[in-house]
Design a protein around this motif. Structure first.
Motif, PDB file in Angstrom:
ATOM      1  N   ASN A 146       0.636  -1.272   0.015  1.00 35.51           N
ATOM      2  CA  ASN A 146       0.111  -0.039  -0.040  1.00 35.51           C
ATOM      3  C   ASN A 146       0.790   1.468  -0.020  1.00 35.51           C
ATOM      4  N   LEU A 147       2.215   1.201  -0.270  1.00 38.39           N
ATOM      5  CA  LEU A 147       2.839   2.353  -0.418  1.00 38.39           C
ATOM      6  C   LEU A 147       3.569   2.461  -1.925  1.00 38.39           C
ATOM      7  N   LEU A 148       3.192   3.516  -2.409  1.00 38.35           N
ATOM      8  CA  LEU A 148       3.260   3.941  -3.900  1.00 38.35           C
ATOM      9  C   LEU A 148       4.633   4.659  -3.978  1.00 38.35           C
ATOM     10  N   THR A 149       5.428   4.117  -4.825  1.00 40.91           N
ATOM     11  CA  THR A 149       6.794   4.900  -5.153  1.00 40.91           C
ATOM     12  C   THR A 149       7.093   4.988  -6.650  1.00 40.91           C
ATOM     13  N   GLN A 150       7.566   6.251  -7.007  1.00 39.91           N
ATOM     14  CA  GLN A 150       7.760   6.391  -8.564  1.00 39.91           C
ATOM     15  C   GLN A 150       9.279   5.492  -8.836  1.00 39.91           C
ATOM     16  N   GLN A 151       9.206   4.702  -9.911  1.00 37.91           N
ATOM     17  CA  GLN A 151      10.326   3.898 -10.099  1.00 37.91           C
ATOM     18  C   GLN A 151      11.131   4.374 -11.366  1.00 37.91           C
ATOM     19  N   THR A 152      10.747   5.477 -12.108  1.00 38.01           N
ATOM     20  CA  THR A 152      11.485   6.167 -13.211  1.00 38.01           C
ATOM     21  C   THR A 152      11.885   7.509 -12.836  1.00 38.01           C
ATOM     22  N   ILE A 153      12.670   8.205 -13.471  1.00 41.37           N
ATOM     23  CA  ILE A 153      12.950   9.466 -13.257  1.00 41.37           C
ATOM     24  C   ILE A 153      12.550  10.341 -14.620  1.00 41.37           C
ATOM     25  N   ASP A 154      11.724  11.540 -14.082  1.00 38.06           N
ATOM     26  CA  ASP A 154      11.118  12.352 -15.377  1.00 38.06           C
ATOM     27  C   ASP A 154      12.454  12.641 -15.976  1.00 38.06           C
ATOM     28  N   HIS A 155      12.570  12.744 -17.350  1.00 36.28           N
ATOM     29  CA  HIS A 155      13.741  13.402 -18.111  1.00 36.28           C
ATOM     30  C   HIS A 155      12.730  14.884 -18.376  1.00 36.28           C
ATOM     31  N   SER A 156      12.842  15.782 -17.645  1.00 37.67           N
ATOM     32  CA  SER A 156      12.258  16.939 -18.000  1.00 37.67           C
ATOM     33  C   SER A 156      12.959  18.097 -17.381  1.00 37.67           C
ATOM     34  N   ILE A 199       2.612   0.442 -12.165  1.00 38.83           N
ATOM     35  CA  ILE A 199       1.557   1.273 -12.730  1.00 38.83           C
ATOM     36  C   ILE A 199       2.222   2.379 -13.862  1.00 38.83           C
ATOM     37  N   LEU A 200       2.092   1.885 -15.118  1.00 33.22           N
ATOM     38  CA  LEU A 200       2.739   2.821 -16.013  1.00 33.22           C
ATOM     39  C   LEU A 200       1.645   4.011 -16.595  1.00 33.22           C
ATOM     40  N   CYS A 201       2.264   5.059 -16.877  1.00 32.67           N
ATOM     41  CA  CYS A 201       1.137   6.231 -17.022  1.00 32.67           C
ATOM     42  C   CYS A 201       1.858   7.057 -17.962  1.00 32.67           C
ATOM     43  N   SER A 202       1.114   7.750 -18.566  1.00 34.80           N
ATOM     44  CA  SER A 202       1.365   9.188 -19.428  1.00 34.80           C
ATOM     45  C   SER A 202       1.350  10.199 -18.364  1.00 34.80           C
ATOM     46  N   ASP A 203       1.976  11.371 -18.547  1.00 28.63           N
ATOM     47  CA  ASP A 203       1.730  12.483 -17.614  1.00 28.63           C
ATOM     48  C   ASP A 203       0.496  13.281 -17.619  1.00 28.63           C
ATOM     49  N   GLY A 204      -0.628  12.745 -18.683  1.00 27.22           N
ATOM     50  CA  GLY A 204      -1.871  13.085 -18.477  1.00 27.22           C
ATOM     51  C   GLY A 204      -2.447  12.375 -16.941  1.00 27.22           C
ATOM     52  N   LEU A 205      -2.119  11.380 -16.370  1.00 24.03           N
ATOM     53  CA  LEU A 205      -2.534  11.103 -15.287  1.00 24.03           C
ATOM     54  C   LEU A 205      -1.765  11.893 -13.950  1.00 24.03           C
ATOM     55  N   ASN A 206      -0.451  11.941 -13.869  1.00 24.74           N
ATOM     56  CA  ASN A 206       0.119  12.548 -12.827  1.00 24.74           C
ATOM     57  C   ASN A 206       0.183  13.964 -12.740  1.00 24.74           C
ATOM     58  N   ASP A 207      -0.293  14.644 -14.036  1.00 25.77           N
ATOM     59  CA  ASP A 207      -0.409  16.105 -13.937  1.00 25.77           C
ATOM     60  C   ASP A 207      -1.904  16.414 -13.258  1.00 25.77           C
ATOM     61  N   MET A 208      -2.743  15.494 -13.456  1.00 24.81           N
ATOM     62  CA  MET A 208      -4.112  15.648 -12.952  1.00 24.81           C
ATOM     63  C   MET A 208      -4.416  15.047 -11.619  1.00 24.81           C
ATOM     64  N   VAL A 209      -3.894  13.851 -11.321  1.00 24.89           N
ATOM     65  CA  VAL A 209      -4.129  13.233 -10.048  1.00 24.89           C
ATOM     66  C   VAL A 209      -2.605  12.995  -9.443  1.00 24.89           C
ATOM     67  N   ASP A 210      -2.862  13.295  -7.960  1.00 22.22           N
ATOM     68  CA  ASP A 210      -1.539  13.518  -7.071  1.00 22.22           C
ATOM     69  C   ASP A 210      -1.354  12.031  -6.734  1.00 22.22           C
ATOM     70  N   ASP A 211      -0.093  11.762  -6.232  1.00 22.32           N
ATOM     71  CA  ASP A 211       0.437  10.504  -6.030  1.00 22.32           C
ATOM     72  C   ASP A 211      -0.419   9.886  -4.948  1.00 22.32           C
ATOM     73  N   ASP A 212      -0.775  10.503  -3.844  1.00 28.81           N
ATOM     74  CA  ASP A 212      -1.673  10.079  -2.830  1.00 28.81           C
ATOM     75  C   ASP A 212      -2.847   9.647  -3.199  1.00 28.81           C
ATOM     76  N   THR A 213      -3.747  10.110  -4.064  1.00 29.34           N
ATOM     77  CA  THR A 213      -4.827   9.637  -4.815  1.00 29.34           C
ATOM     78  C   THR A 213      -4.596   8.552  -5.380  1.00 29.34           C
ATOM     79  N   ILE A 214      -3.750   8.460  -6.316  1.00 33.09           N
ATOM     80  CA  ILE A 214      -3.323   7.237  -7.009  1.00 33.09           C
ATOM     81  C   ILE A 214      -3.079   6.096  -6.014  1.00 33.09           C
TER      82      ILE A 214
END
Length: 248
Positions: A146-156, A199-214
């Motif tokens: 039940n703990l969400l962690t980002q596994q990739t680095i944004d190349h931004s 969970i794989l996603c395009s930025d259309g998800l994480n720009d709109m929905v925060d990590d806690d909600t995901i």
């Protein structure tokens, strides 16, 4: 024997005129649709779960994302047997150079396709090994206990500047004039546990929905379509694509 329970959905959102995202689930392409399946892993299995996000503001991003996933699908299928981890990684880096040139070259012969590009994030299975791969700012998360962690680095741009907030200005991608594209790739076989959810996603998800909600939604067993709907309910400013992979 491990089995993957997979849920995928890709939606246009509420603002864009076309969907430039595409998802690959083994041998199924998903755009403007949803898809669920279960996949058992065999010793000889080789396939991917991947999302490509055609870059908004550029020409024909939907063509770039489709071309990239179709090319990658057949590339994985044609790989020789018996590669070790380094051999797989080296060939994937060679593939990136090839697909980057393919995407760029299409713009040389067709002005409508000039400067098209795409990001890529993938969860790859090859003969018992599992790899994560990314190029751009499409993300992979993992939910464990039940703990969400980002596994990739944004190349931004923001990541380059040391900021945690996501930026829509990517510094690495396939095509779109990025002649020096690079692929973040790592074997994660020994760090994949039963019960993990990727969970794989395009930025259309994480720009709109925060990590806690995901995190809360995935912990409650939601599917990819539900996350896409949450992004649209929050404004849906971009295309949104989600692929959820549960290890059982």
């Amino acid at each position: 024997m491990r089995k993957f329970e997979v849920s995928a959905a890709s939606r246009i959102g509420l603002v864009r005129s076309r969907n430039e995202d595409m998802i690959l689930v083994k041998d199924r392409y998903v755009r403007n649709d949803s898809y669920t399946t279960e996949i058992e892993i065999q010793p000889s299995s080789r396939f991917l779960f991947a999302i490509a996000d055609g870059l908004g503001g550029y020409s024909a991003g939907e063509i770039a994302s489709a071309e990239t996933l179709e090319n990658l699908h057949f590339f994985i299928g044609d790989l020789p047997s018996g590669l070790n981890s380094k051999g797989f990684e080296d060939l994937m880096k060679g593939w990136l150079e090839s697909i980057n040139q393919i995407i760029l070259s299409k713009g040389y012969v067709n002005d409508r396709l000039a400067n098209m590009g795409t990001t890529l994030v993938a969860f790859a299975c090859y003969e018992g090994m599992i790899f994560k791969m990314s190029c751009g700012d499409s993300r992979m998360y993992r939910l464990r206990e039940n703990l969400l962690t980002q596994q990739t680095i944004d190349h931004s741009l923001n990541t380059m500047m040391g900021q945690t907030k996501h930026s829509n200005i990517v510094t690495n991608c396939i095509g779109a004039g990025c002649g020096a594209s690079y692929l973040d790739i790592k074997e994660i076989t020994d760090d994949v546990q039963n019960g993990d959810v990727f969970i794989l996603c395009s930025d259309g998800l994480n720009d709109m929905v925060d990590d806690d909600t995901i995190q809360e939604s995935i912990s409650n067993g939601c599917d990819a379509e539900t996350l896409c709907r949450q992004a649209c309910d929050a404004g849906g400013y971009d295309n949104v694509s989600v692929c959820i992979v549960k290890i059982v």
